[in-house]
Design an enzyme around this catalytic site. Structure first.
Site, mmCIF file in Angstrom:
data_model
loop_
_atom_site.group_PDB
_atom_site.id
_atom_site.type_symbol
_atom_site.label_atom_id
_atom_site.label_comp_id
_atom_site.label_asym_id
_atom_site.label_seq_id
_atom_site.Cartn_x
_atom_site.Cartn_y
_atom_site.Cartn_z
ATOM 1 C CG ASP A 1 0.171 9.227 0.943
ATOM 2 O OD1 ASP A 1 0.169 7.867 1.129
ATOM 3 O OD2 ASP A 1 -0.422 10.222 1.463
ATOM 4 C CG HIS B 1 -1.999 -1.018 1.110
ATOM 5 N ND1 HIS B 1 -3.392 -0.829 0.719
ATOM 6 C CD2 HIS B 1 -1.959 -2.381 1.355
ATOM 7 C CE1 HIS B 1 -4.053 -1.742 0.825
ATOM 8 N NE2 HIS B 1 -3.320 -2.774 1.007
HETATM 9 P P1 ADQ Z 1 -2.645 6.063 4.897
HETATM 10 O O1 ADQ Z 1 -1.303 6.373 5.112
HETATM 11 O O2 ADQ Z 1 -3.607 5.569 6.307
HETATM 12 O O3 ADQ Z 1 -2.915 4.593 3.971
HETATM 13 P P2 ADQ Z 1 -4.730 7.340 3.199
HETATM 14 O O4 ADQ Z 1 -4.727 6.580 2.095
HETATM 15 O O5 ADQ Z 1 -4.936 8.759 3.205
HETATM 16 O O6 ADQ Z 1 -3.764 7.048 4.037
HETATM 17 O O7 ADQ Z 1 -6.133 6.714 3.946
HETATM 18 C C1 ADQ Z 1 -6.684 7.163 5.042
HETATM 19 C C2 ADQ Z 1 -7.704 7.079 5.316
HETATM 20 O O8 ADQ Z 1 -8.227 7.138 6.751
HETATM 21 C C3 ADQ Z 1 -9.087 7.830 4.480
HETATM 22 O O9 ADQ Z 1 -10.211 6.865 4.294
HETATM 23 C C4 ADQ Z 1 -9.264 8.938 5.468
HETATM 24 O O10 ADQ Z 1 -10.462 9.455 5.441
HETATM 25 C C5 ADQ Z 1 -9.324 8.204 6.747
HETATM 26 N N1 ADQ Z 1 -8.528 9.434 7.881
HETATM 27 C C6 ADQ Z 1 -7.254 9.966 7.746
HETATM 28 N N2 ADQ Z 1 -7.220 10.705 8.641
HETATM 29 C C7 ADQ Z 1 -8.183 10.910 9.154
HETATM 30 C C8 ADQ Z 1 -8.770 11.518 10.430
HETATM 31 N N3 ADQ Z 1 -7.944 12.628 10.878
HETATM 32 N N4 ADQ Z 1 -9.802 11.274 10.755
HETATM 33 C C9 ADQ Z 1 -10.710 10.465 10.203
HETATM 34 N N5 ADQ Z 1 -10.391 9.595 9.329
HETATM 35 C C10 ADQ Z 1 -9.109 9.680 8.768
HETATM 36 C C11 ADQ Z 1 -2.022 3.648 3.623
HETATM 37 C C12 ADQ Z 1 -0.805 4.524 2.332
HETATM 38 C C13 ADQ Z 1 -1.833 5.133 1.496
HETATM 39 C C14 ADQ Z 1 -2.775 4.288 0.649
HETATM 40 C C15 ADQ Z 1 -3.648 3.638 1.660
HETATM 41 C C16 ADQ Z 1 -4.495 2.414 0.759
HETATM 42 O O11 ADQ Z 1 -0.126 4.982 3.243
HETATM 43 O O12 ADQ Z 1 -0.899 5.793 0.532
HETATM 44 O O13 ADQ Z 1 -3.453 5.202 -0.244
HETATM 45 O O14 ADQ Z 1 -2.733 2.708 2.495
HETATM 46 O O15 ADQ Z 1 -3.631 1.825 0.214
#
Ligand code: ADQ
Length: 490
Positions: A363, A155
């Site tokens: 990311d 991921h």
């Molecule tokens: P993450 O690093 O966790 O994921 P991201 O892809 O942005 O990052 O996903 C975060 C999820 O959690 C989103 O659905 C978001 O809405 C939710 N979220 C984030 N911050 C939040 C907050 N403060 N309050 C509530 N909800 C929050 C990892 C990888 C990414 C990749 C994903 C999926 O680092 O690059 O996109 O996995 O593969």
């Protein structure tokens, strides 16, 4: 249909409620639709090791988990997975703290998970392992005689070989990954980096059609950008922008433009650089003072890891300085929230925001960027300002793309976004929506699993010459994005 066995570090047990995190968001949708077995860590610490700590069932999904001991949690999860592999693979080796004892326990936990999973497997199961916590898992399953198709999906980004060289254990992990049949990545850049690492670190040779060969094994590589349920998220945003919470936020803004950031509090998300960009924006464009406010939701995560504690302290201090330097008795440029906020509420806030500011230093994908696009009102959409170093920038190139290390560029992009006329906002948003609206986590999963099955066909029966790279999955019947429910942009 063969049973799907998903293996991930943390299993989102139904009994434990929701958490912020991209992997759970991506896989929940797939598992809900397809069913199967989800195996991994329960999130609990136990005094000793037992093969399984419990099995729960909800709908068509069985959840089987192990507990970790305190030492395993510290060394496998905190120190090696999050303290070494996470920064290294994000090309931030200066944040890494390598210790051989951590690497050893990381391997032991992977071997223990393989031993616990094996008795639960059926001969026709398809196994799908997720993420950097479990890089040697496929090799341990093969050592135990498991012949089932095994796919692995990363991921997060995969760094270039010369960066990887900083951690002594990594070459062996690259070799272990080759025990899978299909390795999936978020972007073609990650595939290229992995292929280069496998060739230079463990002597793999490149085959035609995105394949590698090493020690008699063949493995396919493919690009599978993680997707969101855009139609469902759009609906959730429309419903939640006008709940009591959404109304309170809107009223508190008193007509100001909302700039929104939503992240896990993590060094890769570029939060310090984002505040530097915001500071530069209010400095260079003072006409926006009292006319715009940033809300940054930065949910604390991995609180036991030193670099995360240091980041929290630095961020609190930078936020305090910014508010003290630019704030007025009746106006504060930045509101910071360090708790996880309910997903539905976040969707509503995104719909209210004139700008989604998503500026990670690096990311794998970044689902927040896709969610912000999905949350917009088609007639009056906000503007996505996105780091060019997020995997999502490959698909979302109609966003305002910025270099997160350049505060002036970020300041100018915020100004441009706030001044953008409605015709350009609509045109950019339409193009962004088209990039995400006909894809779903379930389709993402289906295309990965179809490629996995093709990769395991015997060599004597070659698969139809279909590319492994998934650039345009099958079209869904489109419903139009949710229309405006009421005027809202300040
Ligand atoms: P993450 O690093 O966790 O994921 P991201 O892809 O942005 O990052 O996903 C975060 C999820 O959690 C989103 O659905 C978001 O809405 C939710 N979220 C984030 N911050 C939040 C907050 N403060 N309050 C509530 N909800 C929050 C990892 C990888 C990414 C990749 C994903 C999926 O680092 O690059 O996109 O996995 O593969």
């Amino acid at each position: 249909m063969n049973r799907l066995v998903v293996v991930s570090n943390r299993v989102p047990l139904p009994s434990q409620g929701a958490r912020a995190g991209g992997l759970a968001v991506a896989l929940d949708g797939l598992m809900e639709k397809r069913g199967g077995l989800w195996f991994g860590w329960s999130g609990r610490i136990a005094p000793g090791q037992t093969p399984l700590s419990g099995v729960e069932t909800e709908g068509e999904v069985d959840y089987a988990t192990i507990d970790l001991t305190q030492e395993e949690h510290d060394r496998y999860y905190n120190n090696f997975s999050n303290g070494v592999l996470w920064p290294l693979l994000h090309t931030m080796p200066e944040l890494m703290k390598f210790d051989r004892r951590d690497a050893k326990v990381y391997r032991e936990v992977n071997a223990r998970m393989a031993a616990s999973l094996q008795p639960l497997l059926r001969p026709t199961d398809v196994i799908w392992i997720h993420d950097y916590h479990l890089m040697p898992m496929a090799a341990y399953l093969r050592d135990r005689g498991v012949k089932n198709p095994i796919g692995f999906f990363l991921h997060i980004p995969f760094a270039a070989p010369d960066v990887l060289g900083a951690a002594p254990e990594v070459a062996a992990l690259v070799r272990d990954l080759l025990a899978a049949d299909l390795l999936g990545f978020q972007t073609d850049n990650d595939v290229a980096n992995f292929a280069a690492a496998a060739q230079s670190l463990v002597g793999a040779t490149k085959l035609a059609n995105q394949g590698l060969q090493c020690g008699g094994r063949r493995v396919k590589l493919g690009v599978f950008p993680v997707e969101i349920e855009a139609q469902g998220f759009a609906l959730m945003a429309a419903r939640n922008a006008y709940t009591a919470g959404g109304e309170r936020l809107r009223r508190s803004l008193e007509g100001q433009k909302l700039i929104l950031g939503v992240d896990r509090l993590d060094p890769t998300k570029g939060l310090m650089q984002r505040l530097a960009g915001l500071e530069c924006f209010f400095d260079k464009h003072p006409e926006w003072r009292r006319k715009a406010t940033m809300v940054q939701i930065a949910a604390e995560s991995r609180k036991d890891v030193g670099s995360y504690q240091a980041l929290r302290a630095a961020l609190d201090s930078a936020a305090g300085s910014l508010n003290a330097d630019f704030g007025e008795p009746e106006w504060q440029p930045l509101r910071m929230v360090s708790r996880a906020v309910d997903r539905a509420a976040v969707a509503g806030y995104m719909r209210l925001a004139a700008i989604g500011l998503v500026t990670p230093l690096r990311d794998g994908m970044n689902l927040v960027a896709k969610e912000y696009v999905a949350a917009q009102e088609p007639d009056d959409p906000g503007v996505l300002v996105l780091s060019r170093f997020a995997g999502a920038a490959r698909q979302l190139d109609a966003a305002l793309l910025v270099n997160p290390h350049d505060p002036d560029a970020m300041a100018d992009a915020i100004d441009t976004a706030l001044r953008m006329d409605i015709a350009e906002r609509r045109a950019r948003w339409r193009s962004l929506w088209d990039a995400i609206s006909d894809r779903t986590p379930a389709l993402w999963g289906r295309s990965f699993l179809a490629s996995l099955m093709r990769a395991t066909l015997p060599a004597s029966k070659p698969a139809k010459p279909e590319p492994v790279v998934v650039s345009s999955p099958p079209k869904l019947t489109l419903v139009e994005p949710v229309a405006q429910v009421g005027g809202r942009r300040g």
